[in-house]
Scaffold this motif. Structure first.
Motif, PDB file in Angstrom:
ATOM      1  N   SER A  68       0.756  -1.549   0.581  1.00  0.00           N
ATOM      2  CA  SER A  68       0.272   0.026   0.015  1.00  0.00           C
ATOM      3  C   SER A  68       1.129   1.558  -0.019  1.00  0.00           C
ATOM      4  O   SER A  68       0.379   1.933  -0.780  1.00  0.00           O
ATOM      5  N   LEU A  69       1.732   0.904   0.684  1.00  0.00           N
ATOM      6  CA  LEU A  69       3.060   2.462   0.925  1.00  0.00           C
ATOM      7  C   LEU A  69       3.378   2.416  -0.856  1.00  0.00           C
ATOM      8  O   LEU A  69       3.952   3.329  -0.834  1.00  0.00           O
ATOM      9  N   CYS A  70       4.499   1.472  -1.316  1.00  0.00           N
ATOM     10  CA  CYS A  70       4.080   1.368  -2.754  1.00  0.00           C
ATOM     11  C   CYS A  70       4.042   1.960  -3.191  1.00  0.00           C
ATOM     12  O   CYS A  70       4.212   3.216  -4.500  1.00  0.00           O
ATOM     13  N   ARG A  71       2.387   2.069  -3.298  1.00  0.00           N
ATOM     14  CA  ARG A  71       1.783   2.674  -4.349  1.00  0.00           C
ATOM     15  C   ARG A  71       1.154   3.508  -4.231  1.00  0.00           C
ATOM     16  O   ARG A  71       1.282   4.525  -5.343  1.00  0.00           O
ATOM     17  N   PHE A  72       1.447   3.830  -2.490  1.00  0.00           N
ATOM     18  CA  PHE A  72       1.225   5.532  -2.555  1.00  0.00           C
ATOM     19  C   PHE A  72       2.716   6.663  -3.188  1.00  0.00           C
ATOM     20  O   PHE A  72       2.613   7.801  -3.712  1.00  0.00           O
ATOM     21  N   LEU A  73       3.763   5.782  -3.124  1.00  0.00           N
ATOM     22  CA  LEU A  73       5.214   6.756  -3.311  1.00  0.00           C
ATOM     23  C   LEU A  73       4.862   6.029  -4.633  1.00  0.00           C
ATOM     24  O   LEU A  73       5.415   7.631  -5.988  1.00  0.00           O
ATOM     25  N   ARG A  74       4.502   5.601  -5.554  1.00  0.00           N
ATOM     26  CA  ARG A  74       3.937   5.747  -7.171  1.00  0.00           C
ATOM     27  C   ARG A  74       2.973   6.536  -7.663  1.00  0.00           C
ATOM     28  O   ARG A  74       3.463   7.233  -8.741  1.00  0.00           O
ATOM     29  N   GLU A  75       2.083   6.637  -6.832  1.00  0.00           N
ATOM     30  CA  GLU A  75       1.483   7.765  -7.729  1.00  0.00           C
ATOM     31  C   GLU A  75       1.637   9.355  -6.854  1.00  0.00           C
ATOM     32  O   GLU A  75       1.225  10.328  -7.277  1.00  0.00           O
ATOM     33  N   THR A  76       2.526   9.795  -5.934  1.00  0.00           N
ATOM     34  CA  THR A  76       2.805  10.664  -5.506  1.00  0.00           C
ATOM     35  C   THR A  76       4.388  11.440  -5.797  1.00  0.00           C
ATOM     36  O   THR A  76       4.636  12.498  -5.835  1.00  0.00           O
ATOM     37  N   THR A  77       5.062  10.128  -5.826  1.00  0.00           N
ATOM     38  CA  THR A  77       6.710  10.274  -5.994  1.00  0.00           C
ATOM     39  C   THR A  77       6.857   9.828  -7.454  1.00  0.00           C
ATOM     40  O   THR A  77       6.376   9.733  -7.768  1.00  0.00           O
ATOM     41  N   GLN A  78       8.324  10.282  -7.746  1.00  0.00           N
ATOM     42  CA  GLN A  78       9.329   9.534  -8.876  1.00  0.00           C
ATOM     43  C   GLN A  78      10.799   9.086  -7.393  1.00  0.00           C
ATOM     44  O   GLN A  78      11.162   8.283  -8.535  1.00  0.00           O
ATOM     45  N   ILE A  79      10.037   8.777  -6.348  1.00  0.00           N
ATOM     46  CA  ILE A  79      11.747   8.181  -5.746  1.00  0.00           C
ATOM     47  C   ILE A  79      11.378   6.578  -5.826  1.00  0.00           C
ATOM     48  O   ILE A  79      10.371   5.881  -6.096  1.00  0.00           O
ATOM     49  N   PRO A  80      12.703   6.269  -6.135  1.00  0.00           N
ATOM     50  CA  PRO A  80      12.717   4.726  -5.837  1.00  0.00           C
ATOM     51  C   PRO A  80      12.575   3.992  -4.635  1.00  0.00           C
ATOM     52  O   PRO A  80      12.675   4.548  -3.613  1.00  0.00           O
ATOM     53  N   VAL A  81      11.711   2.835  -5.006  1.00  0.00           N
ATOM     54  CA  VAL A  81      11.942   1.428  -3.566  1.00  0.00           C
ATOM     55  C   VAL A  81      12.224   0.611  -4.176  1.00  0.00           C
ATOM     56  O   VAL A  81      11.829   0.303  -5.405  1.00  0.00           O
ATOM     57  N   ILE A  82      13.032   0.287  -2.709  1.00  0.00           N
ATOM     58  CA  ILE A  82      12.997  -1.355  -2.660  1.00  0.00           C
ATOM     59  C   ILE A  82      12.632  -1.638  -1.664  1.00  0.00           C
ATOM     60  O   ILE A  82      12.358  -1.349  -0.643  1.00  0.00           O
ATOM     61  N   LEU A  83      12.108  -2.800  -2.167  1.00  0.00           N
ATOM     62  CA  LEU A  83      11.130  -3.681  -1.026  1.00  0.00           C
ATOM     63  C   LEU A  83      11.710  -4.761  -0.380  1.00  0.00           C
ATOM     64  O   LEU A  83      13.094  -5.548  -1.006  1.00  0.00           O
ATOM     65  N   LEU A  84      11.599  -4.811   0.680  1.00  0.00           N
ATOM     66  CA  LEU A  84      11.815  -5.964   1.919  1.00  0.00           C
ATOM     67  C   LEU A  84      10.928  -7.012   1.848  1.00  0.00           C
ATOM     68  O   LEU A  84      10.004  -6.694   2.038  1.00  0.00           O
ATOM     69  N   THR A  85      11.074  -8.316   1.221  1.00  0.00           N
ATOM     70  CA  THR A  85       9.928  -8.958   1.005  1.00  0.00           C
ATOM     71  C   THR A  85      10.475 -10.613   2.435  1.00  0.00           C
ATOM     72  O   THR A  85      12.035 -11.070   2.124  1.00  0.00           O
ATOM     73  N   ALA A  86       9.684 -11.479   2.444  1.00  0.00           N
ATOM     74  CA  ALA A  86      10.021 -12.438   3.081  1.00  0.00           C
ATOM     75  C   ALA A  86      10.518 -14.164   2.810  1.00  0.00           C
ATOM     76  O   ALA A  86       9.810 -13.733   1.393  1.00  0.00           O
ATOM     77  N   MET A  87      10.836 -14.136   2.760  1.00  0.00           N
ATOM     78  CA  MET A  87      11.251 -16.355   1.934  1.00  0.00           C
ATOM     79  C   MET A  87       9.765 -16.680   1.585  1.00  0.00           C
ATOM     80  O   MET A  87       9.576 -16.862   2.600  1.00  0.00           O
ATOM     81  N   GLY A  88       9.619 -16.798   0.249  1.00  0.00           N
ATOM     82  CA  GLY A  88       8.686 -17.468   0.038  1.00  0.00           C
ATOM     83  C   GLY A  88       7.511 -16.643  -0.633  1.00  0.00           C
ATOM     84  O   GLY A  88       6.091 -17.421  -0.958  1.00  0.00           O
TER      85      GLY A  88
END
Length: 239
Positions: free
Chosen positions: A65-85
Motif C-alpha cells: 500500500s505504501l509503495c502504491r502511495f509513493l508511485r502515485e505521489t512521487t518519483q522516489i525509487p523503492v526497494i522492497l524487503l520481502t519474506a522468503m517464499g
C-alpha cells in the motif's frame, strides 16, 4: 560535489531498520528510519529522500500500500524487503512500481549493491519537464484524464487505456520532444520487472498509436528515432 544520497528505511522492526541505517551510514550514505506509514509520510514532507527501502510485512498499512502511495505521489525509487517464499508479494510490488526487492534474511552488502544500482539507473533517466502532471493534459485533439486514466477525443468520446498504455502515454507527455530509449521507457513505466524485454515497449507503442494517431502507419505524434528509441512530437498543454 555530488550530494550524499539520503535513504529512508521503513520497517516496523527497530533492530532491522537500525541495522540497515548504521550500515548505510558506514558506507557514506545518509539514512533516516520510520516505523510506519504515517512516520514515512511525515519524513517525506520535511526531507529530500533519494530512495526508500520498504518492508512489505507491516501491521496496519503494509508495504505494498505504501509503495502504491509513493508511485502515485512521487518519483522516489523503492526497494522492497520481502519474506522468503512470498513470491506473490514480490510480483505485485514490481507491478505497482517497485524498482527492486531484497529477500529476508539478507546480507547488508547485497542491499547496498542494489541501492547503488537503482540510484545509478534512476539518476540516469531523463527528468520530466515542468511541474507534475495536471489532472487533464491536452495534446492535439485529445485530453488525457489522469484520475480516470482514459483518453477523451474532441467529441468527448471516452477511449479506455490499459495500464501499460496509460503509463507509456503519461511518460511521453511528461517528456515531449525528448528521445527515450526502450530501456528508459521500461524503467520509467515499469521499474525493474522480471521477464520484460524491449519488444514489449514496441508492442505498447503500436497499440497506443492505433488509438491516438490519425494514421498509425505514418505516426506524427509518437515518432520512431532510428537507433535511439521513440519521441513524442505533439504539443502538450496542462489544463
Amino acid at each position: 560535489m555530488t550530494p550524499t544520497p539520503h535513504i529512508l528505511i521503513v520497517d516496523d522492526h527497530r533492530d532491522i531498520r537500525d541495522l540497515i541505517a548504521k550500515y548505510l551510514i558506514k558506507h557514506e550514505f545518509r539514512a533516516t528510519t520510520a516505523e510506519s506509514g504515517p512516520a514515512m509520510r511525515r519524513i517525506l514532507q520535511s526531507a529530500a529522500i533519494d530512495l526508500v527501502v520498504l518492508d512489505i510485512m507491516m501491521p496496519q498499512e503494509d508495504g505494498l500500500s505504501l509503495c502504491r502511495f509513493l508511485r502515485e505521489t512521487t518519483q522516489i525509487p523503492v526497494i522492497l524487503l520481502t519474506a522468503m517464499g512470498e513470491e506473490t508479494d514480490r510480483v505485485v510490488g514490481l507491478e505497482i512500481g517497485a524498482d527492486d526487492y531484497v529477500t529476508k534474511p539478507f546480507n547488508p552488502r547485497e542491499l547496498l549493491a542494489r541501492i547503488k544500482a537503482v540510484l545509478r539507473r534512476t539518476h540516469s533517466l531523463p527528468p520530466s519537464h515542468g511541474e507534475p502532471l495536471s489532472k487533464q493534459i491536452g495534446f492535439e485533439s485529445w485530453r488525457l484524464d489522469v484520475d480516470q486514466r482514459v483518453l477523451i477525443d474532441k467529441d468527448e468520446v471516452v477511449v479506455p487505456l490499459s495500464t501499460g498504455e496509460f503509463n507509456l502515454l503519461q511518460v511521453f507527455l511528461q517528456r515531449p520532444n525528448m528521445v527515450l530509449s526502450r530501456d528508459q521507457l521500461l524503467d520509467l513505466t515499469k521499474g525493474r520487472s522480471a521477464g520484460v524485454f524491449d519488444r514489449s515497449v514496441d508492442n505498447q507503442v503500436s497499440r497506443l498509436r492505433r488509438k491516438i494517431e490519425a494514421d498509425p502507419k505514418d505516426p506524427k505524434l509518437i515518432q520512431t528515432v532510428w537507433g535511439g528509441g521513440y519521441k513524442f512530437a505533439g504539443k502538450v498543454t496542462r489544463q
